[in-house]
Enzyme design. Sequence first.
Site, PDB file in Angstrom:
ATOM      1  N   CYS A 156       0.821  -1.222   0.000  1.00 44.28           N
ATOM      2  CA  CYS A 156       0.000   0.000   0.000  1.00 44.28           C
ATOM      3  C   CYS A 156       0.854   1.271   0.000  1.00 44.28           C
ATOM      4  CB  CYS A 156      -0.938  -0.005   1.200  1.00 44.28           C
ATOM      5  SG  CYS A 156      -2.141  -1.351   1.172  1.00 44.28           S
ATOM      6  N   HIS A 157       1.761   1.372   0.981  1.00 41.62           N
ATOM      7  CA  HIS A 157       2.526   2.614   1.106  1.00 41.62           C
ATOM      8  C   HIS A 157       4.017   2.377   1.316  1.00 41.62           C
ATOM      9  CE1 HIS A 157      -1.660   3.649   2.226  1.00 41.62           C
ATOM     10  NE2 HIS A 157      -1.409   4.692   1.455  1.00 41.62           N
ATOM     11  N   GLY A 158       4.471   1.160   1.021  1.00 40.56           N
ATOM     12  CA  GLY A 158       5.903   0.911   0.977  1.00 40.56           C
ATOM     13  C   GLY A 158       6.601   0.604   2.282  1.00 40.56           C
ATOM     14  N   PRO A 172       6.323   4.386   6.542  1.00 34.77           N
ATOM     15  CA  PRO A 172       5.116   4.983   7.132  1.00 34.77           C
ATOM     16  C   PRO A 172       4.633   4.252   8.382  1.00 34.77           C
ATOM     17  CG  PRO A 172       4.885   4.741   4.747  1.00 34.77           C
ATOM     18  CD  PRO A 172       6.117   3.997   5.142  1.00 34.77           C
TER      19      PRO A 172
END
Length: 209
Positions: A156-158, A172
Amino acid sequence: MENASDTHAAPGGRRNFLGLVTAATAVAGAGACLWPFLQSLAPRDSAAAHLPVDVDISALPPGQQIVVTWQGRPVFITHRTPEALASLQDTALTARLRDGQSRDLQQPPYAANWHRSIDPRYGVVVGICTHLGCVPAYRPTPEGNGSTAGGYACPCHGSRFDLAGRVFRGAPAPYNLPVPPYSMPSPTLIRLGENPTGQEFDFSTILQL
């Protein structure tokens, strides 16, 4: 002519309307009868969802992972290779981790160690990213994250985690992947949801899921 047409159409319209009402009543009646039956099939309460889950790991080869469900959550169980265990202790790796010493309450006391588990060979983590709840992908080979043995990557966001579920700095995700309460009644059996004898840990006390 228009009045005659209207006169003949009215009874048919009423019949159609009465038919719809009858059908709707029948469906409602059937639903009323079916609902208690469906309820009888459902668990009486959520007690069953909190029962321990036994996982046989005798056939899990080194370097491989299985995913099981515990309390509706995916749990990653990984058989770590000797190379992976050596990597987890590498200071070059731990220096890049946000909480390499597992000081944050994201695991039971008996898993607050460098391998975050009972048996170093087997990693047991809840597979839910602590950022926004996505399910990280297992990456057994390195992908430029500073580990020589791979880990986990959130699509999703690494956010990236090592094979102990420890999050890398700059990701994150604010916390390591949670470790659920579990025990090992035998070397090849993992019991999710039950602490080892003499140990206490309430999963609801972790910082973030």
